[in-house]
Design a protein around this motif. Structure first.
Motif, PDB file in Angstrom:
ATOM      1  N   VAL A  87       0.841  -1.201   0.000  1.00 12.94           N
ATOM      2  CA  VAL A  87       0.000   0.000   0.000  1.00 12.94           C
ATOM      3  C   VAL A  87       0.873   1.248   0.000  1.00 12.94           C
TER       4      VAL A  87
ATOM      5  N   ASN B  60      -2.232  -1.674  -6.119  1.00 14.58           N
ATOM      6  CA  ASN B  60      -2.495  -0.946  -4.878  1.00 14.58           C
ATOM      7  C   ASN B  60      -2.652   0.550  -5.119  1.00 14.58           C
TER       8      ASN B  60
ATOM      9  N   TYR C  33      -5.411  -7.485   5.066  1.00 14.14           N
ATOM     10  CA  TYR C  33      -5.538  -6.611   3.902  1.00 14.14           C
ATOM     11  C   TYR C  33      -6.933  -6.723   3.300  1.00 14.14           C
TER      12      TYR C  33
END
Length: 388
Positions: free
Chosen positions: A270, A329, A361
């Motif tokens: 991320v 991401n 996640y």
């Protein structure tokens, strides 16, 4: 220091002082301070400093308080220095005091070399330079960085302080500060200062910081090192950047994120997605990188993005390999920020390090976007196909 237990002995004109796991050897040809009490106190403190290098930097009580980031960046290089992985020995490389020179203001220049011996053949692992400071009859230590750059010039823009020898590209520092302000606004970073030391190459970088030699860097010409403490961060640029003629907004994102949270606690995919989306990568915009991703990876309609998350797939831009999962991401970060604001991105960022299976996640992603684990592959394809 009251818990420091040290013993000394003299044997064949050589003595060692043992503290914790470290034996610092001092040969008879080393010129020590004339005052024997001061000499013993210095060696004992040096042993404590080197032993504590294996702990978190903030726990090392032998670091000079006023130069924590400058010294932490050097301590990071000392960590694990005694280990020989090939021989599976934790204390193969031994520390030797190889030089000590008195300086003004109750300071000493110290050089310690780590040497291992196998089959009667010595092997130099590293040599480090430190400055010892006598403060209220107690010795503490620092990197030589500030002394080595005391005559350098300084350019300050906002909370960024640039240290350089001859010239600085002010158009770059101005652009840099604008991007910094934008990132800090997202991250709510305030009252954080960053010192940048601009060097030509890794040779100069290592010399400034106090690494006289380390075998890890044989043949390497470029490097960037950093360390932080409290509201201060230090970054030494040894990548052909003596005048700060270029910078990468991608790396800048990582640097600013590190001022608001320990990056070891964030989810790296991320984090990287944010860096690509907000900063591109080394002269390429997000749009250019996404185009390369689509041409090289997303042209295969049989790709399953859940599998890509577990087993990395890469594509090239210029001479760099880029993870396809990081680009995915970036698309998800873009969606979350549009729908939830950056607070949503922050929640996904802080789910913790990458884990096999990525259960945290997927659970957080579903909470923020409604995208379930079972629908992940389908929804990622939709994001890819809708991105221009």
């Amino acid at each position: 220091m009251k818990n420091l237990i040290c013993t000394s002995f003299v044997f064949l004109a050589t003595f060692s002082v043992k503290c914790y796991a470290t034996d610092l050897t001092v040969h008879s040809n080393i010129v020590l301070p004339k005052d024997s009490i001061e000499s013993k106190a210095l060696i004992m403190a040096l042993n404590g400093f080197l032993s504590a290098a294996e702990k978190p930097n903030e726990d090392n009580v032998y670091v000079l308080d006023t130069q924590q980031p400058e010294t932490f960046i050097l301590l990071d290089e000392v960590k694990g220095i005694e280990v020989n992985k090939k021989l599976n020995e934790d204390h193969f490389y031994k520390p030797y005091l190889t030089n000590i020179i008195p300086l003004k203001d109750h300071q000493f220049y110290i050089q310690v070399s780590y040497i291992g011996v196998k089959d009667d053949q010595p092997e130099l692992r590293a040599s480090f330079n430190f400055i010892a400071h006598k403060v209220k009859d107690v010795f503490v230590f620092s990197s030589p960085l500030l002394g080595n750059t005391q005559h350098w010039k300084v350019e300050k823009t906002g909370n960024n302080i640039f240290h350089y020898q001859t010239s600085i590209d002010k158009s770059k520092t101005t652009a840099f500060s604008k991007i910094t302000a934008a990132f800090d606004s997202k991250l709510k970073v305030s009252n954080k200062t960053v010192d940048y030391y601009c060097c030509e190459n890794s040779i100069e970088l290592q010399k400034l910081v106090g690494v006289a030699y380390k075998s890890d860097y044989n043949g390497r010409s470029k490097a960037v090192w950093s360390a932080g403490a409290g509201n201060r961060k230090l970054i030494v640029l040894g990548n052909d950047n003596a005048s700060f003629s270029e910078f990468d907004p991608h790396d800048l994102w990582h640097d600013r994120l590190g001022l608001s949270v320990d990056r070891s606690k964030v989810n790296k995919p991320v984090d990287e997605g944010c860096a690509y989306l907000y900063g591109g990568s080394w002269g390429l915009s997000w749009e250019e990188i996404f185009k390369a991703f689509k041409e090289q990876v997303a042209n295969d309609k049989n790709i399953n993005w859940m599998q890509v998350k577990e087993t990395p797939v890469y594509f090239k831009t210029k001479a760099f390999n880029n993870s396809a999962d990081y680009i995915v991401n970036a698309l998800l970060v873009q969606k979350i920020e549009k729908e939830k604001g950056f607070s949503g991105v922050w929640e996904l960022l802080n789910i913790g390090p990458f884990e096999k299976g990525n259960e945290r996640y997927y659970a957080t992603l579903e909470k923020l976007t409604g995208i379930t684990k079972s629908a992940y592959n389908e929804k990622v394809w939709e994001l890819i196909n809708s991105e221009k």
